[in-house]
Design an enzyme around this catalytic site. Structure first.
Site, PDB file in Angstrom:
ATOM      1  N   ASP A  11      -1.213   8.466  -5.755  1.00 35.50           N
ATOM      2  CA  ASP A  11      -1.425   7.899  -4.428  1.00 35.50           C
ATOM      3  C   ASP A  11      -0.375   8.501  -3.499  1.00 35.50           C
ATOM      4  O   ASP A  11       0.825   8.423  -3.787  1.00 35.50           O
ATOM      5  CB  ASP A  11      -1.275   6.374  -4.449  1.00 35.50           C
ATOM      6  CG  ASP A  11      -2.418   5.696  -5.193  1.00 35.50           C
ATOM      7  OD1 ASP A  11      -3.513   6.283  -5.255  1.00 35.50           O
ATOM      8  OD2 ASP A  11      -2.212   4.583  -5.701  1.00 35.50           O
ATOM      9  N   ASP A 130     -13.268  -0.066  -4.564  1.00 35.55           N
ATOM     10  CA  ASP A 130     -12.293  -1.144  -4.735  1.00 35.55           C
ATOM     11  C   ASP A 130     -13.079  -2.445  -4.706  1.00 35.55           C
ATOM     12  O   ASP A 130     -13.721  -2.765  -3.704  1.00 35.55           O
ATOM     13  CB  ASP A 130     -11.259  -1.131  -3.604  1.00 35.55           C
ATOM     14  CG  ASP A 130     -10.365   0.100  -3.655  1.00 35.55           C
ATOM     15  OD1 ASP A 130      -9.901   0.430  -4.753  1.00 35.55           O
ATOM     16  OD2 ASP A 130     -10.151   0.724  -2.596  1.00 35.55           O
TER      17      ASP A 130
END
Length: 253
Positions: A11, A130
């Site tokens: 990330d 998500d």
């Protein structure tokens, strides 16, 4: 049986690899290119770069990081975050990515999935999701790094993703993300039972046995982890050796 893949996830925010818990408490981990080189050395099957604030901040993808990594790393590279158009797909692939992951933009503009699959091929198109349990006993899809509930049913969404020609789904459970409590087995089975394309398990891996559990208890094709690798609690090689001992097929052991 197809070999299961082990995928470190990097990330990236402001040019640095970062990690948080449930999308909060973000810490800097290091330089993305150097991290990628190390995981390449360890035998990672693929690498995933997510620019975690690109969609939220309305920015494009970090092409400079992609170009530099592609010069030095020789495993498939998947890049996501800030991909909003076919031109973004093209630029990211030209920069050296092998696959492009879209998440928020796929929900906002599902036609982008089918257009990208038609132009670049399904193998290039990865849909990140998500998702989180809802109070109806099912799962809801969120966007913008888990910030916005779209009131979209996960089961309906994964079927549409497959129908539109995506090659793969990366399923991240917001409930388990960064907690190190193990992958969300129930959510993974919920999705794997509804699609035939590969599903990557993401969110919650905390120990060696979490990797074997996710492959023994679900039909996931790959397992993605961040904290365990970034903070050097485990190496990719150690994970693969463990899976090999459990008679789970992996590459390079």
């Amino acid at each position: 049986m197809l070999a299961k893949r082990i995928i470190p996830c990097l990330d990236v925010r402001n040019g640095k690899v970062v990690k948080g818990v449930n999308f909060k408490g973000i810490k800097d981990v290091g330089d993305p290119v150097e991290c990628a080189k190390e995981y390449n050395r360890q035998g990672a099957d693929e690498l995933v770069f997510y620019d975690i604030t690109a969609s939220h901040e309305g920015r494009g993808v970090m092409l400079d990081v992609v170009r530099e990594t592609a010069k030095q790393v020789f495993v498939p590279l998947c890049v996501g975050g800030g991909i909003a158009t076919i031109e973004d797909f093209r630029d990211t692939l030209r920069a050296g990515a092998d696959k492009v992951s879209i998440n928020s933009q796929a929900v906002k503009n599902p036609k982008l999935i089918s257009d990208a699959a038609e132009i670049f091929g399904s193998q290039c198109v990865v849909i990140g999701i998500d998702a989180k349990r809802n109070d109806k006993g099912g799962y809801s899809v969120f966007i913008n790094g888990g910030r916005v509930d779209m009131n979209l049913d996960l089961g309906d969404w994964v079927k549409e993703i497959e129908e539109r020609g995506a090659g793969e789904i990366c399923l991240n459970s917001i409930d388990t993300d960064g907690t190190k409590a193990g992958f969300d087995i129930k959510m993974l089975n919920f999705v794997c039972s509804r699609v035939s394309i590969p599903v990557i398990a993401s969110g919650g891996c905390g120990k060696l046995t979490d990797f074997s559990e996710v492959f023994e208890k679900t039909n996931s094709s790959a397992a993605l982890a961040a904290s365990l690798f970034h903070f050097r609690e485990l190496t990719v090689g150690e994970v693969k050796a463990h899976l090999n001992e459990k008679n789970i097929a992996v590459r390079g052991v």
